[in-house]
Design a protein around this motif. Sequence first.
Motif, PDB file in Angstrom:
ATOM      1  N   THR A   1       0.834  -1.213   0.038  1.00 24.25           N
ATOM      2  CA  THR A   1      -0.004   0.049   0.041  1.00 24.25           C
ATOM      3  C   THR A   1       0.994   1.374   0.081  1.00 24.25           C
ATOM      4  O   THR A   1       0.547   2.168  -0.770  1.00 24.25           O
ATOM      5  CB  THR A   1      -0.997   0.042   1.115  1.00 24.25           C
ATOM      6  OG1 THR A   1      -1.735  -1.355   1.092  1.00 24.25           O
ATOM      7  CG2 THR A   1      -1.677   1.169   1.037  1.00 24.25           C
ATOM      8  N   GLU A   2       1.970   1.188   1.115  1.00 20.03           N
ATOM      9  CA  GLU A   2       2.556   2.508   0.960  1.00 20.03           C
ATOM     10  C   GLU A   2       3.741   2.763  -0.414  1.00 20.03           C
ATOM     11  O   GLU A   2       3.745   3.657  -0.763  1.00 20.03           O
ATOM     12  CB  GLU A   2       3.558   2.610   1.975  1.00 20.03           C
ATOM     13  CG  GLU A   2       2.857   2.404   3.448  1.00 20.03           C
ATOM     14  CD  GLU A   2       2.348   3.754   3.722  1.00 20.03           C
ATOM     15  OE1 GLU A   2       2.807   4.913   3.125  1.00 20.03           O
ATOM     16  OE2 GLU A   2       1.133   3.889   4.152  1.00 20.03           O
ATOM     17  N   ALA A   3       3.948   1.570  -1.102  1.00 24.76           N
ATOM     18  CA  ALA A   3       4.907   1.697  -2.142  1.00 24.76           C
ATOM     19  C   ALA A   3       3.834   2.088  -3.143  1.00 24.76           C
ATOM     20  O   ALA A   3       4.369   2.722  -4.245  1.00 24.76           O
ATOM     21  CB  ALA A   3       5.395   0.383  -2.572  1.00 24.76           C
ATOM     22  N   LEU A   4       2.697   1.570  -3.275  1.00 26.78           N
ATOM     23  CA  LEU A   4       1.690   2.030  -4.563  1.00 26.78           C
ATOM     24  C   LEU A   4       1.296   3.696  -4.232  1.00 26.78           C
ATOM     25  O   LEU A   4       1.498   4.353  -5.308  1.00 26.78           O
ATOM     26  CB  LEU A   4       0.409   1.228  -4.258  1.00 26.78           C
ATOM     27  CG  LEU A   4      -0.660   1.576  -5.332  1.00 26.78           C
ATOM     28  CD1 LEU A   4      -0.001   1.472  -6.765  1.00 26.78           C
ATOM     29  CD2 LEU A   4      -1.729   0.814  -5.021  1.00 26.78           C
ATOM     30  N   ALA A   5       1.376   3.957  -3.110  1.00 28.25           N
ATOM     31  CA  ALA A   5       1.127   5.442  -2.549  1.00 28.25           C
ATOM     32  C   ALA A   5       2.248   6.075  -3.287  1.00 28.25           C
ATOM     33  O   ALA A   5       2.164   7.350  -4.165  1.00 28.25           O
ATOM     34  CB  ALA A   5       0.784   5.656  -1.148  1.00 28.25           C
ATOM     35  N   SER A   6       3.503   5.591  -3.215  1.00 30.62           N
ATOM     36  CA  SER A   6       4.690   6.394  -3.720  1.00 30.62           C
ATOM     37  C   SER A   6       4.600   6.528  -4.999  1.00 30.62           C
ATOM     38  O   SER A   6       5.116   7.474  -5.517  1.00 30.62           O
ATOM     39  CB  SER A   6       6.125   5.593  -2.985  1.00 30.62           C
ATOM     40  OG  SER A   6       7.125   6.237  -3.341  1.00 30.62           O
ATOM     41  N   ALA A   7       4.319   5.440  -5.482  1.00 35.47           N
ATOM     42  CA  ALA A   7       4.351   5.120  -7.194  1.00 35.47           C
ATOM     43  C   ALA A   7       3.297   6.108  -7.814  1.00 35.47           C
ATOM     44  O   ALA A   7       3.731   6.777  -8.732  1.00 35.47           O
ATOM     45  CB  ALA A   7       4.088   3.906  -7.564  1.00 35.47           C
TER      46      ALA A   7
ATOM     47  N   PHE B   1       8.192   3.214  -6.508  1.00 37.91           N
ATOM     48  CA  PHE B   1       7.385   1.866  -6.071  1.00 37.91           C
ATOM     49  C   PHE B   1       8.783   1.300  -5.639  1.00 37.91           C
ATOM     50  O   PHE B   1       8.517   0.730  -4.391  1.00 37.91           O
ATOM     51  CB  PHE B   1       6.785   1.175  -7.318  1.00 37.91           C
ATOM     52  CG  PHE B   1       6.129  -0.177  -6.797  1.00 37.91           C
ATOM     53  CD1 PHE B   1       4.994  -0.294  -6.049  1.00 37.91           C
ATOM     54  CD2 PHE B   1       6.723  -1.387  -6.857  1.00 37.91           C
ATOM     55  CE1 PHE B   1       4.563  -1.226  -5.575  1.00 37.91           C
ATOM     56  CE2 PHE B   1       6.554  -2.456  -6.455  1.00 37.91           C
ATOM     57  CZ  PHE B   1       5.252  -2.527  -5.629  1.00 37.91           C
ATOM     58  N   MET B   2       9.795   0.617  -6.105  1.00 44.64           N
ATOM     59  CA  MET B   2      10.800  -0.053  -6.106  1.00 44.64           C
ATOM     60  C   MET B   2      11.495   0.260  -4.657  1.00 44.64           C
ATOM     61  O   MET B   2      12.012  -0.323  -3.915  1.00 44.64           O
ATOM     62  CB  MET B   2      11.627  -0.402  -7.075  1.00 44.64           C
ATOM     63  CG  MET B   2      10.896  -1.219  -8.265  1.00 44.64           C
ATOM     64  SD  MET B   2       9.954  -2.851  -7.672  1.00 44.64           S
ATOM     65  CE  MET B   2      11.661  -3.885  -7.089  1.00 44.64           C
TER      66      MET B   2
END
Length: 72
Positions: free
Chosen positions: A31-37, A68-69
């Motif tokens: 969820t946090e990686a998607l938000a960052s992306a 994301f990464m």
Amino acid sequence: MTAIALSEFALRGTKRALADAYPDARSAHLTEALASACGFGSQAALLAHVREQDPHDPPIVVLGDRAFMGRM
């Protein structure tokens, strides 16, 4: 590059796809990686933005692979 609509429906679907692609990742990390992306610093910021938008005409965002990464 992948682009998605910033809607709760699209984000849920994208997160499901990410969970399939990263089965060992915790839900919160995805969820946090998607938000960052999507260009946001947190899931809370992303959701607040989504809720302010017209659900029938959500903005489209190009996902940032590096962001994301970097969060994963």
